[in-house]
Design a protein around this motif. Structure first.
Motif, PDB file in Angstrom:
ATOM      1  N   ASP A  43       0.871  -1.174   0.000  1.00  0.00           N
ATOM      2  CA  ASP A  43       0.000   0.000   0.000  1.00  0.00           C
ATOM      3  C   ASP A  43       0.904   1.219   0.000  1.00  0.00           C
ATOM      4  OD1 ASP A  43      -1.382   2.316   1.072  1.00  0.00           O
ATOM      5  OD2 ASP A  43      -3.049   0.977   1.544  1.00  0.00           O
ATOM      6  N   SER A  44       0.845   2.022  -1.055  1.00  0.00           N
ATOM      7  CA  SER A  44       1.815   3.115  -1.207  1.00  0.00           C
ATOM      8  C   SER A  44       1.758   4.118  -0.068  1.00  0.00           C
ATOM      9  CB  SER A  44       1.588   3.829  -2.542  1.00  0.00           C
ATOM     10  OG  SER A  44       0.295   4.413  -2.588  1.00  0.00           O
ATOM     11  N   MET A  45       0.598   4.338   0.540  1.00  0.00           N
ATOM     12  CA  MET A  45       0.497   5.349   1.588  1.00  0.00           C
ATOM     13  C   MET A  45       0.870   4.808   2.962  1.00  0.00           C
ATOM     14  SD  MET A  45      -0.025   8.054   0.019  1.00  0.00           S
ATOM     15  CE  MET A  45      -0.474   8.505  -1.663  1.00  0.00           C
ATOM     16  N   GLN A  46       0.840   3.492   3.147  1.00  0.00           N
ATOM     17  CA  GLN A  46       1.277   2.933   4.419  1.00  0.00           C
ATOM     18  C   GLN A  46       2.801   2.906   4.533  1.00  0.00           C
ATOM     19  OE1 GLN A  46      -0.611  -0.685   5.670  1.00  0.00           O
ATOM     20  NE2 GLN A  46      -2.657   0.136   5.439  1.00  0.00           N
ATOM     21  N   LEU A  47       3.486   3.297   3.472  1.00  0.00           N
ATOM     22  CA  LEU A  47       4.938   3.429   3.536  1.00  0.00           C
ATOM     23  C   LEU A  47       5.346   4.628   4.395  1.00  0.00           C
ATOM     24  CD1 LEU A  47       5.568   2.831  -0.255  1.00  0.00           C
ATOM     25  CD2 LEU A  47       6.386   1.327   1.544  1.00  0.00           C
ATOM     26  N   TYR A  48       4.402   5.552   4.625  1.00  0.00           N
ATOM     27  CA  TYR A  48       4.735   6.804   5.309  1.00  0.00           C
ATOM     28  C   TYR A  48       4.568   6.708   6.824  1.00  0.00           C
ATOM     29  CZ  TYR A  48       5.078   9.078   0.798  1.00  0.00           C
ATOM     30  OH  TYR A  48       5.467   9.424  -0.470  1.00  0.00           O
ATOM     31  N   ARG A  49       5.589   7.194   7.524  1.00  0.00           N
ATOM     32  CA  ARG A  49       5.543   7.234   8.987  1.00  0.00           C
ATOM     33  C   ARG A  49       4.480   8.217   9.463  1.00  0.00           C
ATOM     34  NH1 ARG A  49      11.079   6.217   8.442  1.00  0.00           N
ATOM     35  NH2 ARG A  49      11.530   8.404   7.928  1.00  0.00           N
ATOM     36  N   GLY A  50       3.709   7.777  10.455  1.00  0.00           N
ATOM     37  CA  GLY A  50       2.724   8.658  11.073  1.00  0.00           C
ATOM     38  C   GLY A  50       1.379   8.674  10.390  1.00  0.00           C
ATOM     39  N   MET A  51       1.295   8.131   9.185  1.00  0.00           N
ATOM     40  CA  MET A  51       0.013   8.075   8.479  1.00  0.00           C
ATOM     41  C   MET A  51      -0.651   6.749   8.826  1.00  0.00           C
ATOM     42  SD  MET A  51       1.069   9.879   4.838  1.00  0.00           S
ATOM     43  CE  MET A  51      -0.529   9.621   4.083  1.00  0.00           C
ATOM     44  N   PRO A  67       5.192 -10.370  11.680  1.00  0.00           N
ATOM     45  CA  PRO A  67       6.017  -9.225  11.269  1.00  0.00           C
ATOM     46  C   PRO A  67       5.492  -8.592   9.985  1.00  0.00           C
ATOM     47  CG  PRO A  67       7.394 -11.125  11.826  1.00  0.00           C
ATOM     48  CD  PRO A  67       5.980 -11.623  11.757  1.00  0.00           C
ATOM     49  N   HIS A  68       5.460  -7.269   9.959  1.00  0.00           N
ATOM     50  CA  HIS A  68       5.041  -6.515   8.780  1.00  0.00           C
ATOM     51  C   HIS A  68       6.224  -5.683   8.291  1.00  0.00           C
ATOM     52  CE1 HIS A  68       1.028  -7.774   9.745  1.00  0.00           C
ATOM     53  NE2 HIS A  68       0.487  -7.020   8.801  1.00  0.00           N
ATOM     54  N   ARG A  69       6.561  -5.814   7.038  1.00  0.00           N
ATOM     55  CA  ARG A  69       7.698  -5.113   6.457  1.00  0.00           C
ATOM     56  C   ARG A  69       7.230  -3.998   5.515  1.00  0.00           C
ATOM     57  NH1 ARG A  69      10.964  -6.862  10.293  1.00  0.00           N
ATOM     58  NH2 ARG A  69      10.968  -9.150  10.414  1.00  0.00           N
ATOM     59  N   LEU A  70       8.086  -3.013   5.346  1.00  0.00           N
ATOM     60  CA  LEU A  70       7.848  -1.856   4.477  1.00  0.00           C
ATOM     61  C   LEU A  70       6.657  -1.024   4.940  1.00  0.00           C
ATOM     62  CD1 LEU A  70       8.707  -3.180   0.900  1.00  0.00           C
ATOM     63  CD2 LEU A  70      10.202  -2.331   2.712  1.00  0.00           C
ATOM     64  N   LEU A  71       6.494  -0.936   6.239  1.00  0.00           N
ATOM     65  CA  LEU A  71       5.605   0.041   6.852  1.00  0.00           C
ATOM     66  C   LEU A  71       6.473   1.139   7.467  1.00  0.00           C
ATOM     67  CD1 LEU A  71       3.044  -2.165   8.832  1.00  0.00           C
ATOM     68  CD2 LEU A  71       2.607  -0.964   6.686  1.00  0.00           C
ATOM     69  N   ASP A  72       5.997   2.380   7.404  1.00  0.00           N
ATOM     70  CA  ASP A  72       6.658   3.475   8.135  1.00  0.00           C
ATOM     71  C   ASP A  72       8.119   3.643   7.747  1.00  0.00           C
ATOM     72  OD1 ASP A  72       4.249   3.703   9.616  1.00  0.00           O
ATOM     73  OD2 ASP A  72       4.907   2.107  10.948  1.00  0.00           O
TER      74      ASP A  72
END
Length: 318
Positions: A43-51, A67-72
């Motif tokens: 999800d392109s927007m879940q890559l962003y910290r704080g969103m 474990p979840h990778r490529l978040l934040d």
């Protein structure tokens, strides 16, 4: 845990796709749990910290120890790059495959998912060309540039909204850099070349139910403090972020905070915009004949995990 990864016919990657609010995240966690593996965010927007609230990012409890990778991984001021995501996602996939695990990609950003598992190439950027096009966008608006794109690459123009200046600029930049249509960089339906053996599971929900889920989700986001979240991110540079500032919910709240509309209007527009986005997601994934669709609506929602697991077992033995 079920070990399929050593079997020659086993998929190397499982991807859970579909529209927003269809139930992808929960299904991805369940499959990763059963496989003893991990989830990779697509999800392109879940890559962003704080969103967190506005992207419906799963809480730690909802991840159930998976474990979840490529978040934040990015600040909200960073401009999203599918090419960079491709590099990061494949590194995570290869890491898990090297440990004998089948990674589970989960998300509704179709191009990001295809970038991870398909043989797509993404041309670089030319700062001079990009700056000139962005200047033209500021002076003339996205409509004028969209008309130019329609003349140069009708397929690209049909796939990009006339209001999406960022994507229009990128398409025109690629055309100028490569001398080819923007869509020449993407294989058409039936022309896909996979990098990994991928089982794609699509979660489908009938439109009336999906629309109701979206409305309920937006109400919950407001109740959970989306406006406060946007205020915090605004102080961290959200308005300057070319990608993050356009995220559903965030764009509308920023408009309300700027006095361009009321909070009620922002909430209603978030519902409308999210419903439109969900339809575009469905269209994107429906074009790909490799997706195996499962009913995730109504009473079928409870049976979704078992139906998905049946697809996994079938893929292994086929």
């Amino acid at each position: 845990m079920t070990a399929f990864s050593s079997l020659p016919s086993a998929p190397q990657v499982i991807a859970v796709v579909g529209a927003t609010a269809a139930g992808k995240s929960d299904l991805g966690v369940t499959l990763a749990q059963r496989l003893g593996s991990e989830v990779i965010n697509a999800d392109s927007m879940q890559l962003y910290r704080g969103m967190d609230i506005g992207t419906a990012k799963l809480t730690e409890a909802e991840r159930r120890g998976v474990p979840h990778r490529l978040l934040d991984i990015w600040d909200v001021t960073v401009t999203a790059s599918v090419a960079e995501y491709q590099r990061l996602a494949r590194a995570e996939i290869d890491r898990l495959l090297g440990r004998g695990r089948i990674p589970v990609l989960v998300g509704g950003s179709g191009l990001y998912l295809r970038g991870a598992v398909d043989a797509l190439r993404f041309p670089g950027t030319d700062p001079g060309v990009r700056a000139r096009l962005e200047g033209e966008l500021a002076r003339h608006g996205s409509g004028a540039l969209h008309a130019r794109l329609a003349a140069a690459d009708p397929r690209a123009a049909a796939a990009i909204l006339p209001s999406n200046g960022r994507r229009i600029v990128r398409a025109l930049e690629v055309i100028e850099i490569t001398g080819q249509p923007f869509t020449a960089q993407l294989p058409g339906p039936g022309e896909e070349q996979s990098v990994y053996r991928t089982l794609q599971i699509g979660v489908a929900v009938q439109r009336p139910e999906l629309d109701a889920r979206i409305a309920g989700r937006v109400e919950r986001m407001w109740g959970q403090g989306l406006v406060a979240e946007v205020r915090t991110l605004e102080a961290a540079g959200l308005r300057e972020g070319r990608t993050a500032s356009r995220a559903l919910g965030y764009q509308q709240v920023l408009a309300a905070l700027a006095g361009e509309c009321s909070e009620d209007q922002a909430r209603a527009e978030t519902v409308r915009a999210t419903r439109r986005f969900a339809r575009r997601q469905e269209t994107w994934f429906r074009r790909d004949g490799r997706v195996h669709w499962l009913d995730g609506g109504g009473a079928a929602r409870d049976r979704l995990p078992e139906h998905a697991w049946t697809l996994v077992e079938r893929a292994v033995t086929s």
